[in-house]
Design a protein around this motif. Structure first.
Motif, PDB file in Angstrom:
ATOM      1  N   MET A   1     -41.373 -19.307   0.189  1.00 24.06           N
ATOM      2  CA  MET A   1     -41.563 -19.225   1.621  1.00 24.06           C
ATOM      3  C   MET A   1     -42.354 -20.433   2.127  1.00 24.06           C
ATOM      4  N   PHE A   2     -43.326 -20.863   1.337  1.00 21.22           N
ATOM      5  CA  PHE A   2     -44.129 -22.012   1.760  1.00 21.22           C
ATOM      6  C   PHE A   2     -43.254 -23.250   1.934  1.00 21.22           C
ATOM      7  N   ARG A   3     -42.275 -23.409   1.074  1.00 18.62           N
ATOM      8  CA  ARG A   3     -41.364 -24.553   1.177  1.00 18.62           C
ATOM      9  C   ARG A   3     -40.576 -24.481   2.498  1.00 18.62           C
ATOM     10  N   ASN A   4     -40.135 -23.294   2.880  1.00 17.72           N
ATOM     11  CA  ASN A   4     -39.417 -23.119   4.144  1.00 17.72           C
ATOM     12  C   ASN A   4     -40.300 -23.485   5.336  1.00 17.72           C
ATOM     13  N   ILE A   5     -41.559 -23.085   5.274  1.00 15.41           N
ATOM     14  CA  ILE A   5     -42.496 -23.426   6.345  1.00 15.41           C
ATOM     15  C   ILE A   5     -42.617 -24.930   6.460  1.00 15.41           C
ATOM     16  N   GLN A   6     -42.770 -25.607   5.346  1.00 10.29           N
ATOM     17  CA  GLN A   6     -42.900 -27.062   5.369  1.00 10.29           C
ATOM     18  C   GLN A   6     -41.646 -27.731   5.937  1.00 10.29           C
ATOM     19  N   GLU A   7     -40.482 -27.211   5.614  1.00  7.08           N
ATOM     20  CA  GLU A   7     -39.238 -27.766   6.151  1.00  7.08           C
ATOM     21  C   GLU A   7     -39.173 -27.615   7.664  1.00  7.08           C
ATOM     22  N   VAL A   8     -39.542 -26.439   8.160  1.00  6.96           N
ATOM     23  CA  VAL A   8     -39.514 -26.194   9.596  1.00  6.96           C
ATOM     24  C   VAL A   8     -40.547 -27.063  10.308  1.00  6.96           C
ATOM     25  N   VAL A   9     -41.714 -27.226   9.727  1.00  5.38           N
ATOM     26  CA  VAL A   9     -42.741 -28.083  10.323  1.00  5.38           C
ATOM     27  C   VAL A   9     -42.245 -29.527  10.364  1.00  5.38           C
ATOM     28  N   LEU A  12     -39.939 -29.741  13.283  1.00  2.00           N
ATOM     29  CA  LEU A  12     -40.733 -29.698  14.511  1.00  2.00           C
ATOM     30  C   LEU A  12     -41.361 -31.070  14.773  1.00  2.00           C
ATOM     31  N   ASN A  13     -41.890 -31.703  13.730  1.00  2.00           N
ATOM     32  CA  ASN A  13     -42.487 -33.034  13.872  1.00  2.00           C
ATOM     33  C   ASN A  13     -41.466 -34.047  14.378  1.00  2.00           C
ATOM     34  N   GLN A  14     -40.254 -33.985  13.863  1.00  5.00           N
ATOM     35  CA  GLN A  14     -39.215 -34.904  14.300  1.00  5.00           C
ATOM     36  C   GLN A  14     -38.828 -34.660  15.747  1.00  5.00           C
ATOM     37  N   GLU A  15     -38.665 -33.402  16.112  1.00  5.12           N
ATOM     38  CA  GLU A  15     -38.215 -33.046  17.457  1.00  5.12           C
ATOM     39  C   GLU A  15     -39.244 -33.391  18.520  1.00  5.12           C
ATOM     40  N   TYR A  16     -40.517 -33.150  18.223  1.00  6.15           N
ATOM     41  CA  TYR A  16     -41.575 -33.330  19.218  1.00  6.15           C
ATOM     42  C   TYR A  16     -42.463 -34.543  18.950  1.00  6.15           C
TER      43      TYR A  16
END
Length: 50
Positions: A1-9, A12-16
């Motif tokens: 799950m931690f890996r999924n969180i890092q991917e989503v973050v 998010l960093n790229q988008e914003y």
């Protein structure tokens, strides 16, 4: 799950154009900071969740 969180973050960093990171030892604090940022973005863009 931690890996999924890092991917989503990463997305998010790229988008914003941000530089958020989530470390295992401070993940609660890091995720709270990200949530506050997203709340501000939603307020600025007048985003309503239904």
């Amino acid at each position: 799950m931690f890996r999924n969180i890092q991917e989503v973050v990463g997305l998010l960093n790229q988008e914003y154009l941000q530089s958020f990171c989530v470390a295992e030892e401070s993940r609660t604090r890091d995720l709270q900071e990200i949530c506050r940022f997203l709340e501000r973005v939603c307020e600025e863009w007048h985003t309503v969740f239904v």
